[in-house]
Scaffold this active site. Structure first.
Site, PDB file in Angstrom:
ATOM      1  N   TYR A   1      -9.465  65.882  16.260  1.00 48.24           N
ATOM      2  CA  TYR A   1     -10.027  64.527  16.229  1.00 48.24           C
ATOM      3  C   TYR A   1      -9.941  63.944  17.641  1.00 48.24           C
ATOM      4  O   TYR A   1      -9.037  64.285  18.395  1.00 48.24           O
ATOM      5  CB  TYR A   1      -9.261  63.636  15.232  1.00 48.24           C
ATOM      6  CG  TYR A   1      -9.523  63.977  13.778  1.00 48.24           C
ATOM      7  CD1 TYR A   1      -9.018  65.151  13.217  1.00 48.24           C
ATOM      8  CD2 TYR A   1     -10.263  63.124  12.967  1.00 48.24           C
ATOM      9  CE1 TYR A   1      -9.257  65.461  11.887  1.00 48.24           C
ATOM     10  CE2 TYR A   1     -10.500  63.424  11.629  1.00 48.24           C
ATOM     11  CZ  TYR A   1      -9.998  64.601  11.094  1.00 48.24           C
ATOM     12  OH  TYR A   1     -10.225  64.907   9.768  1.00 48.24           O
ATOM     13  N   GLU A   2     -10.863  63.029  17.966  1.00 54.93           N
ATOM     14  CA  GLU A   2     -10.991  62.593  19.355  1.00 54.93           C
ATOM     15  C   GLU A   2      -9.792  61.776  19.845  1.00 54.93           C
ATOM     16  O   GLU A   2      -9.659  61.536  21.036  1.00 54.93           O
ATOM     17  CB  GLU A   2     -12.294  61.815  19.560  1.00 54.93           C
ATOM     18  CG  GLU A   2     -12.372  60.521  18.794  1.00 54.93           C
ATOM     19  CD  GLU A   2     -13.787  59.958  18.750  1.00 54.93           C
ATOM     20  OE1 GLU A   2     -14.730  60.658  19.140  1.00 54.93           O
ATOM     21  OE2 GLU A   2     -13.935  58.809  18.301  1.00 54.93           O
ATOM     22  N   SER A   3      -8.907  61.374  18.946  1.00 48.13           N
ATOM     23  CA  SER A   3      -7.679  60.697  19.363  1.00 48.13           C
ATOM     24  C   SER A   3      -6.736  61.647  20.092  1.00 48.13           C
ATOM     25  O   SER A   3      -5.726  61.212  20.640  1.00 48.13           O
ATOM     26  CB  SER A   3      -6.969  60.108  18.139  1.00 48.13           C
ATOM     27  OG  SER A   3      -6.724  61.120  17.183  1.00 48.13           O
ATOM     28  N   GLY A   4      -7.043  62.942  20.075  1.00 49.72           N
ATOM     29  CA  GLY A   4      -6.224  63.893  20.818  1.00 49.72           C
ATOM     30  C   GLY A   4      -5.439  64.865  19.950  1.00 49.72           C
ATOM     31  O   GLY A   4      -4.697  65.699  20.472  1.00 49.72           O
TER      32      GLY A   4
ATOM     33  N   HIS B   1     -17.153  57.587  24.999  1.00 52.95           N
ATOM     34  CA  HIS B   1     -15.710  57.773  25.177  1.00 52.95           C
ATOM     35  C   HIS B   1     -15.408  58.615  26.422  1.00 52.95           C
ATOM     36  O   HIS B   1     -14.487  58.312  27.182  1.00 52.95           O
ATOM     37  CB  HIS B   1     -15.105  58.497  23.969  1.00 52.95           C
ATOM     38  CG  HIS B   1     -14.838  57.606  22.794  1.00 52.95           C
ATOM     39  ND1 HIS B   1     -14.838  56.232  22.863  1.00 52.95           N
ATOM     40  CD2 HIS B   1     -14.533  57.912  21.496  1.00 52.95           C
ATOM     41  CE1 HIS B   1     -14.556  55.736  21.668  1.00 52.95           C
ATOM     42  NE2 HIS B   1     -14.363  56.732  20.824  1.00 52.95           N
TER      43      HIS B   1
END
Lengths: 258, 285
Positions: free
Chosen positions: A52-55, B104
């Site tokens: 997920y793009e949160s890392g 982003h």
């Protein structure tokens, strides 16, 4: 033996989950893609790497996250990296096999709009915007897209190119210097679509059980092309349905809070 | 050396009308208490910078603090749209705001460039995407070695960045664990930085050194605000209050309901109220 009953939305999620392989490294969008990726992990692809793009890398949440950064994602991940690293080393570095995106609007070449409905400067509806999607669409080796069909969502011309698919079709990606495959699969609540090898226009390759060609056309804003030998999507198995419903029930209970 | 001061003082002495300000946090550790203090102090003409300007920026825009927003995803993730921000963009209520929109990847690279003291960020992005048509701060540059066309965006350098973190030691070193997001880059890119923390401990000698992300001399002020990230969360302390994010959609949909909610929960509240808001979430954190 009676067949299990299911909704079009359940069929969509399950059909999308089947497209994922055990060795895929998948950059997961929130919403329907997140459900599909986790059903794949809980059924036929237990070793799939979900990012997920949160890392969070290699995450295995017990309930579906409401946001891309719920604590559950970090708690169950192999590792969690800073956001700049996520986009530079992992996505831009070419380490993602499948970028899995949802869409507000899509055209027949898999171009996606999640920015505005109407004019950019005086929009009819201001949508959230691209987030990670513009680069997921061009840096992932392939892109899968999932959405429920409607004439508002599947349009002849999208209002804004948030994420590039096949552009105007043909070799448009190559002409822009993009060397990844782009959208190779579109899974909706009634059908499965794949791009024509030459024109790159999405064509229907499989109808979900009980769906007619007319229904596909009635819920789509462009003239639909059907592949030779359109198949019928196998209905959900009891295991797939039970897994999806358990996950949804756990998720709903968790998000209601104390 | 960072000063330890009350939140009201940290906000009053570091933020000013017309400043560019980042209240950063990528879902985790969103500095809500600091943003609420800024709303109470009634700043104006702010340029609000954040990758994911969720509920906190919806509140600041709805209360009329913002002149401009620089962002890459303006939604309430998993719930829907930011309704106060939409009202400003679509109807000019309470007034028009200027927007500078990125992806982003662009924002993350731009903060990194700011932290690294570079004028711009270069990355492989925006290919085929239309944002470059409407945002003059998205340009392209040719690689001097390969000739490849790459995207370029200006470095982000906020006047001030606010973040929330798990803990500081008595010298003012700051520790973050869990989803670390973009906070370190946002602090190092800024002229001034204020950190709210859950608690202060004597030292970090019994903890893994990789957890300390900001040495004390990179931080201007630290304020202790337990629960200061609510309804976001603090890994190891309390869980994300997803029910509150779901509720926000209804509150923000109605101008009067929004105003009443802000009066009760922000204007008439104090930083100390945050501890009570997370009490029921602590076991799950």
């Amino acid at each position: 033996m009676s067949k299990p009953e299911f909704t079009p939305n359940e069929m969509m999620t399950i059909a999308a989950s089947r497209a994922l392989k055990n060795d895929d490294v998948c950059f997961v969008g929130i919403g329907a893609p997140s459900a599909a990726c986790n059903i794949a992990r809980l059924t036929h692809a237990p070793d799939i790497t979900l990012i997920y793009e949160s890392g969070t890398i290699g995450t295995a949440p017990d309930v579906l996250p409401l946001s891309i950064g719920d604590g559950e994602l970090c708690d169950t991940a192999l590792t969690t990296v800073p956001v700049p690293e996520m986009f530079r080393y992992w996505l831009q570095g070419g380490r993602i096999t499948i970028g899995f995106l949802g869409a507000a609007q899509i055209d027949k070449y898999g171009n996606i709009n999640t920015t505005v409905i109407g004019d950019y400067d005086s929009p009819k509806t201001r949508l959230p915007g691209g987030g990670g999607a513009p680069e997921i669409a061009t840096s992932s080796q392939e892109v899968y897209i999932t959405l429920a069909q409607s004439k508002r969502g599947m349009v002849e011309k999208i209002d804004f190119y948030t994420s590039f698919g096949h552009g105007d079709g043909g070799d448009h990606r190559e002409r822009l210097g993009i060397d990844t495959k782009g959208p190779t699969l579109l899974i909706t609540d009634i059908a499965i679509w794949k791009p024509d090898p030459v024109t790159k226009e999405f064509t229907v390759v499989s109808l979900h059980p009980g769906v007619t060609r007319d229904q596909v056309q009635e819920t789509c804003g462009w003239v639909v092309r059907f592949a030779d030998g359109v198949e019928e999507t196998p209905p959900p198995t009891e295991l797939e349905l039970a897994t999806l419903r358990d996950l949804k029930a756990r998720t709903e209970a968790a998000h209601k809070g104390a | 050396m960072a000063r330890f001061v009350p939140l009201s003082q940290a906000v009053a002495e570091n933020l000013g009308n017309g400043d560019s300000v980042a209240f950063e946090g990528f879902t985790h550790l969103i500095p809500t208490a600091a943003a609420h203090e800024a709303i109470r102090q009634g700043f104006r003409d702010l340029t609000l910078i954040r990758m994911t300007p969720d509920v906190v920026y919806d509140q600041m825009i709805g209360m009329g603090l913002a002149k401009k927003m620089i962002f890459s995803y303006a939604g309430n993730p998993g719930v829907g749209l930011l309704r106060r921000m939409r009202d400003a963009v679509e109807n000019g209520f309470p007034h028009k705001i200027e927007i500078e929109e990125h992806s982003h990847a662009a924002m993350a690279n731009a903060y990194e460039a700011g932290a690294a003291g570079l004028p711009c960020a270069i990355f492989r992005g925006y290919r085929g995407a239309e944002l470059a048509r409407v945002n003059p701060n998205i340009r392209s540059i040719e690689c001097p070695f390969t000739g490849e066309s790459l995207a370029a965006v200006p470095a982000l350098r906020p006047d001030i960045t606010f973040i929330h973190a798990q803990k500081a030691d008595r010298r003012g070193n700051v520790l973050v664990e869990g989803i670390v997001g973009i906070q370190k880059e946002a602090v190092l890119a800024a002229k001034r930085a204020v950190v709210t923390v859950e608690e202060v401990v004597d030292d970090f000698s019994d903890l893994h050194p990789n957890l300390t992300i900001l040495p004390h001399w990179t931080v201007t002020d630290i304020a202790v605000v337990p629960g200061g990230a609510h309804p976001s969360y603090t890994h190891g302390y309390y869980a994300r209050d997803n029910a509150e994010y779901l509720k926000w959609d209804k509150i923000a949909a109605d101008r009067d309901l929004f105003r009443d909610w802000m009066q009760k929960n922000v204007l008439d509240a104090t930083p100390e109220d945050f501890a009570a808001r997370v009490e029921k979430l602590r076991d799950a954190g």
